[in-house]
Design a protein around this motif. Sequence first.
Motif, PDB file in Angstrom:
ATOM      1  N   TYR A 180       6.419 -38.172 -78.771  1.00 54.02           N
ATOM      2  CA  TYR A 180       6.576 -37.497 -79.867  1.00 54.02           C
ATOM      3  C   TYR A 180       6.805 -38.264 -81.423  1.00 54.02           C
ATOM      4  O   TYR A 180       6.436 -37.733 -82.270  1.00 54.02           O
ATOM      5  N   ALA A 214      11.384 -33.025 -79.880  1.00 57.18           N
ATOM      6  CA  ALA A 214      10.047 -33.015 -80.297  1.00 57.18           C
ATOM      7  C   ALA A 214       9.838 -31.795 -81.212  1.00 57.18           C
ATOM      8  O   ALA A 214       9.223 -31.727 -82.114  1.00 57.18           O
ATOM      9  N   SER A 232      14.839 -40.674 -75.063  1.00 57.28           N
ATOM     10  CA  SER A 232      13.937 -39.148 -74.515  1.00 57.28           C
ATOM     11  C   SER A 232      13.084 -39.469 -73.514  1.00 57.28           C
ATOM     12  O   SER A 232      12.743 -40.493 -73.249  1.00 57.28           O
TER      13      SER A 232
END
Length: 273
Positions: A47, A15, A42
């Motif tokens: 994000y 991010a 992730s």
Amino acid sequence: MAIPVYVVIVTHNSAEELAVCLSHLEKQTVPIKGLAIVDSGSNDPDYLDSIQQSPGIKLIKTGNVGFSQANNIGFKEIVEDRDGMVIFMNPDTFLSQDFIAQAVNVLNENPGSAVVSGKLLGYDMKSMKPSGTIDSTGIFRRWYGRWYDRGQGQKDQGQYDLIAAPPAICGALMCCRLKALLPFKGTIFDPDFFLYKEDIELCLRLRAGGWTLVYDPRLLAYHCRGWKKQRNTVPYQLRLMAASNEVLLYRKHPDMAMAWALLKLFMVKVFRF
């Protein structure tokens, strides 16, 4: 001569860096035909929501399949041409404004080259400015088998301002000729390498096929690099993976340096070196 240019970026908890990376890509002076962002598991991929509908960006979310496999997925999703250039880059790599234009020129100037790259300088995300030191000017190998990024940690004083043909190119930024990748049929990076040494393995395959690699200092970029700590502060599992992959590298590309790789793996396993 204009050629189609593609970019593949693999993210994993990226991010902080991704927005900066994309802002530098937007400023490039040549068009990018296709851009794939592959998120490899992730922890919180929210994000990425802001770029979900961004024009010109193909966003692909997967589990944590590893750096090699994620790059292969991105490549297969966007690349349509048999010739041109694909740039594999990390989300914490930031390109100078004319980088891609210069990379295309260098690729055209060196018809026998499979990969071109340039001078990677360090970048500090906290201060949002270059660190003043070199990150990589190509990957080289000691006589006994240890691979290293040339110049890493040194102040840039022009000591690596000559064009060179390194044994390997850092995977944080690899500008690859599509024609050279055709024999691999979309499996560009060996998925046996989850993380670490996959860039070296690809370079060894390309060189075995008669292609060359080019380091040109006119190509300037910045790399934050996640692994900049003292070795004893790097998590054991990451050190073990890196050492194991070095052994795997020499199994796939037999070399007397296997002795070094086995010794390194032993030291990591037994003494947590």
